[in-house]
Motif scaffolding. Structure first.
Motif, mmCIF file in Angstrom:
data_model
loop_
_atom_site.group_PDB
_atom_site.id
_atom_site.type_symbol
_atom_site.label_atom_id
_atom_site.label_comp_id
_atom_site.label_asym_id
_atom_site.label_seq_id
_atom_site.Cartn_x
_atom_site.Cartn_y
_atom_site.Cartn_z
ATOM 1 N N ALA A 109 0.857 -1.190 0.000
ATOM 2 C CA ALA A 109 0.000 0.000 0.000
ATOM 3 C C ALA A 109 0.882 1.226 0.000
ATOM 4 C CB ALA A 109 -0.919 0.006 1.219
ATOM 5 N N SER A 110 0.348 2.341 -0.472
ATOM 6 C CA SER A 110 1.120 3.586 -0.544
ATOM 7 C C SER A 110 0.375 4.699 0.182
ATOM 8 C CB SER A 110 1.357 3.991 -2.004
ATOM 9 O OG SER A 110 0.126 4.081 -2.704
ATOM 10 N N LYS A 160 0.231 7.748 -0.785
ATOM 11 C CA LYS A 160 -0.474 8.502 -1.820
ATOM 12 C C LYS A 160 -0.979 7.517 -2.861
ATOM 13 C CE LYS A 160 2.876 11.366 -2.910
ATOM 14 N NZ LYS A 160 3.661 12.481 -3.513
ATOM 15 N N PRO A 161 -2.183 7.706 -3.393
ATOM 16 C CA PRO A 161 -2.693 6.759 -4.392
ATOM 17 C C PRO A 161 -1.814 6.754 -5.641
ATOM 18 C CG PRO A 161 -4.109 8.697 -4.244
ATOM 19 C CD PRO A 161 -3.157 8.787 -3.102
ATOM 20 N N ASN A 166 -2.514 1.958 -10.385
ATOM 21 C CA ASN A 166 -1.994 0.598 -10.439
ATOM 22 C C ASN A 166 -2.018 0.005 -11.845
ATOM 23 O OD1 ASN A 166 -0.985 -1.773 -9.046
ATOM 24 N ND2 ASN A 166 -2.965 -2.714 -9.480
ATOM 25 N N THR A 169 6.534 9.349 -1.315
ATOM 26 C CA THR A 169 5.496 8.384 -0.962
ATOM 27 C C THR A 169 6.114 7.238 -0.167
ATOM 28 O OG1 THR A 169 4.245 8.898 -2.959
ATOM 29 C CG2 THR A 169 3.770 6.794 -1.894
ATOM 30 N N LEU A 174 -6.945 3.784 -8.706
ATOM 31 C CA LEU A 174 -6.191 4.431 -7.638
ATOM 32 C C LEU A 174 -6.440 3.795 -6.278
ATOM 33 C CD1 LEU A 174 -6.772 8.172 -8.613
ATOM 34 C CD2 LEU A 174 -4.722 6.812 -9.030
ATOM 35 N N TYR A 175 -7.640 3.276 -6.070
ATOM 36 C CA TYR A 175 -8.021 2.747 -4.765
ATOM 37 C C TYR A 175 -8.575 1.335 -4.902
ATOM 38 C CZ TYR A 175 -7.848 7.652 -3.273
ATOM 39 O OH TYR A 175 -7.455 8.936 -3.002
ATOM 40 N N SER A 197 -8.960 2.143 0.256
ATOM 41 C CA SER A 197 -7.539 2.217 0.590
ATOM 42 C C SER A 197 -6.708 2.004 -0.675
ATOM 43 C CB SER A 197 -7.176 1.150 1.631
ATOM 44 O OG SER A 197 -7.197 -0.135 1.035
ATOM 45 N N THR A 198 -5.400 2.131 -0.511
ATOM 46 C CA THR A 198 -4.487 1.891 -1.633
ATOM 47 C C THR A 198 -3.882 0.490 -1.567
ATOM 48 O OG1 THR A 198 -2.618 2.812 -0.393
ATOM 49 C CG2 THR A 198 -3.895 4.346 -1.752
ATOM 50 N N ARG A 249 -3.042 -3.253 -2.176
ATOM 51 C CA ARG A 249 -3.108 -4.149 -3.325
ATOM 52 C C ARG A 249 -2.362 -5.447 -3.012
ATOM 53 N NH1 ARG A 249 -6.466 -1.870 -7.430
ATOM 54 N NH2 ARG A 249 -6.225 0.411 -7.302
#
Length: 702
Positions: A246-247, A249-250, A253, A313, A591-592, A615-616, A618
């Motif tokens: 996860a990051s 900032k978005p 992906n 980030t 992005l999310y 959330s970000t 993945r």
């Protein structure tokens, strides 16, 4: 013939003559099935195979409870009734004894190790002394003097048992009622008295753990490929799972590769562990202490990064399969190099990895760095800045930070796979200066007890979930330091650091959930309803498994990280599960990531109030490039570990008759068979005489 054998024979004949009548009861009278058995399984890599297996029909041996190493002579030489299945107390599960049993395997049918309810006093690590020595950064091409643990032996307690091959099954037994039955059966029937051999019937054990794969990974993968049937019979599977990332900032992906505007600080930890027995891998210090600390740091940074986003980030990464030659980290680096990840290596500014941090001594943590890459001036400058940020972040906390000797190499760590690609500044935080503090590295004893997670008596499970242990307090401080250092490393303002603090309650709940009982009220709130079956009333198993679906640790970390770093948004469950915020939204899913979680039930209600988390977070493949996409099953650069498939894992005990009685029974059976055949032939050939009846004359009248 003894009375028990006669009784069994009568029951078996009755079962055979009247099919379906009494067969189940006969099975129960003959066999005691073991309820909790965990085997050692077969693993393969590019060059050889390790682990254990039974024959196709299971291996049967007369039970022998080993009381001391001197008692081995009975099993290996003098015992009159081989082969034997050896029952070992955990204190006797040593390399010395196991290798003697291996060398005398013609008289050994199997081994069952009784797992104790408390940890042993002796050190025990079945891993190697130099973990992942052939796939780290230190090779003949990268400072050969540091390769193969020439400078520092990281795991001196390692006896290498997990990397031996045994041609008989080895099981772990829980110290419960089953084990008591086994011991009593041995005492009643098998224990030698005054040096004399025991009399029949004898107590025996049968262990089933036949493995389908043999030789090495290239062989088993080739056999997978040549099976052209409609339902192919696979013999092995690559080890692997999914990395979680996860990051702050978005990041889009779907747009892979380099992003000109993005500079990321990678915060890393490993998720997996292992032990000699595949289903018992608690990994308390080796894995859990590090990733729980990173999760707590991510939670502590949520408000700070949302209110005042730093210049860089922060990329939280949790790697799977690191125990087996860095599966997860090597795959992420490979994807970054080949523009198949959300960012590439040019975007990576620095790396901060949290390793084993649960067993620090004298309130010290150690900051490990790579002496080779630091010979580059610019890399060394960035490493010094990161070290200074860590020292600044530790101000006011109850531990000190120190650096090992400048010539010491990095300990086994995911960061090594990044260094294999290019010189990147980075630090690995550990609780040890040189060799591991962890006396039970990669064993079933690296558990909650070893990490000193204990609770006052008479607490309910839910009260234990809320009780903040001393270990939780200690890891909370480490998480606070990590969070502050990451924020500063990412370019955040110093004025914000005082407001960044990890939550001890969050840490204690994670430790309880992962190391004591994952099926608890707090974890239930964090996940969707369809994942409830993954929660167990026992500690989580951190063995990576095979690359077919996400494991329990991966799913739990994914949802915890989403709840810790994401935000709750007010949308419908349908839109949430469709990865959109409204009917017209087609872009936010790039992005999310959206997940609908169960939430908690209000007081006096059983119906949960679910909600959507954005959330970000993945998942990315943690499958070695040697399998996908390269298909280089003899690769020396990437992990080639596979796990054999199997069909049946079970164990049972029963009484066996003497060889003479078995032959007598066989002879009687053959005699009955021949007699019945002769009788049938005689009756068939004389049927006209035996079954004829007088016929009435054809001209009879009435």
């Amino acid at each position: 013939m003894d009375l028990l054998s006669i009784k069994w024979t009568i029951n078996l004949l009755f079962c055979c003559l009247f099919v379906g009548v009494g067969c189940n009861s006969v099975d129960k009278k003959i066999y005691v099935h073991l309820n909790y058995t965990v085997p050692c399984v077969r693993l393969l890599n590019a060059s050889h195979q390790i682990g254990c297996q039974s024959s196709l029909s299971g291996d049967v041996g007369v039970l022998h409870v080993l009381e001391s190493e001197e008692n081995l002579d009975w099993v290996l030489r003098t015992g009159p009734n081989p082969p034997y299945t050896v029952i070992l107390e955990s204190s006797l599960f040593t390399r010395s004894i196991m290798m003697k049993l291996k060398n005398g395997s013609s008289r050994v049918a199997g081994v069952a190790v009784v797992a104790p309810n408390t940890n042993p006093a002796e050190n025990f690590s079945p891993h190697t002394t130099c973990p992942n020595e052939n796939t780290g950064v230190y090779t003949e091409n990268y400072d050969p003097a540091l390769a193969h643990c020439n400078v520092t032996v990281w795991n001196p307690q390692g006896n290498g048992l997990s990397y031996e091959e045994f041609d008989f099954p080895i099981f772990s037994l829980k110290d419960d009622n089953d084990t008591q039955v086994i011991r009593q059966c041995y005492l009643d029937h098998n224990r030698p008295m005054n040096g004399s051999a025991p009399q029949y019937p004898l107590c025996a054990m049968q262990l089933y753990s036949h493995m389908s794969a043999v030789t090495d990974t290239a062989t088993c993968m080739r056999r997978n490929d040549i099976n052209f049937s409609i339902s192919p019979e696979m013999v092995c599977d690559p080890l692997g799972d999914y990395n979680v990332w996860a990051s702050t900032k978005p990041i889009n992906n779907t747009a892979k590769g380099h992003k000109m505007w993005e500079s990321v600080v990678i915060a890393a930890a490993r998720l997996d562990s292992r032990s000699f027995f595949f289903d018992i891998a608690p990994g308390a210090d080796s894995g859990v202490s590090g990733f729980v600390t990173l999760l707590a740091a991510a939670h502590a940074l949520r408000n700070a990064t949302q209110e005042a986003q730093p210049n860089r980030t922060i990329l939280y990464t949790f790697f799977q399969g690191e125990t087996f030659d860095y599966i997860g980290s090597s795959r992420m680096v490979y994807d970054m190099e080949n523009k198949n990840f959300a960012v590439d290596l040019d975007n990576v500014h620095s790396v901060l990895e949290i390793g084993q941090v649960g067993l620090r001594t004298d309130s010290k943590l150690w900051l490990h760095s790579d002496p080779v890459s630091r010979r580059n001036g610019s890399v060394n400058d960035e490493v010094r800045k990161l070290i200074n940020n860590l020292h600044s972040a530790a101000t006011g906390l109850n531990f000190t930070l120190q650096e090992p000797n400048v010539s010491q190499p990095l300990p086994p760590s995911s960061f090594q796979r990044f260094l294999r690609a290019r010189p990147i500044p980075g630090i690995v935080i550990e609780d040890h200066q040189s060799s591991f503090n962890n006396r039970f590295y990669e064993s079933m004893y690296d558990n909650a007890e070893y990490l000193k997670i204990s609770y006052p008596p008479n607490l309910t499970p839910e009260e234990q979930l809320e009780f903040v242990t001393d270990t939780a307090k200690a890891l909370t401080e480490v998480a606070t330091m990590v969070a502050r250092a990451l924020y500063k490393q990412a370019g955040g303002a110093d004025g914000q650091l005082i407001n960044i603090n990890a939550d001890p309650k969050i840490v204690t709940q994670m430790l309880y959930g992962f190391l004591v009982r994952s099926n608890n009220a707090w974890f239930q709130q964090m996940i969707p309803s369809d994942l409830m079956s993954h929660l167990k009333d026992n500690p989580t198993n951190f063995y990576v498994g095979v690359a077919q679906q996400s494991s329990e640790p991966t799913l739990l970390v994914q949802h915890l990280l989403a709840n810790f770093t994401g935000s709750t948004i007010n949308i419908t469950q349908e839109n949430c599960q469709s990865q959109r915020e409204d009917e017209n939204d087609k872009e936010s899913k790039h992005l999310y990531y959206y997940m609908w979680v169960q939430g908690a039930a209000p007081p006096n209600s059983t119906k949960r109030e679910g909600f959507c988390v954005r959330s970000t977070v993945r998942l990315s493949k943690a499958l070695s490039p040697a399998f996908d996409p390269l298909r280089e099953f003899t690769s020396k650069d990437y992990s080639t570990w596979t796990e054999s498939r199997w069909k049946t894992i079970k164990g049972r005990i029963f009484l066996v008759a003497s060889h003479e009685l078995e032959m007598l029974t066989l002879g009687v059976g053959v005699g009955v068979l021949l007699t019945s055949l002769l009788l049938t032939y005689f009756m068939s050939s004389k049927a006209d005489i035996l079954f004829s009846s007088g016929r009435e004359p054809t001209n009879a009248t009435y």
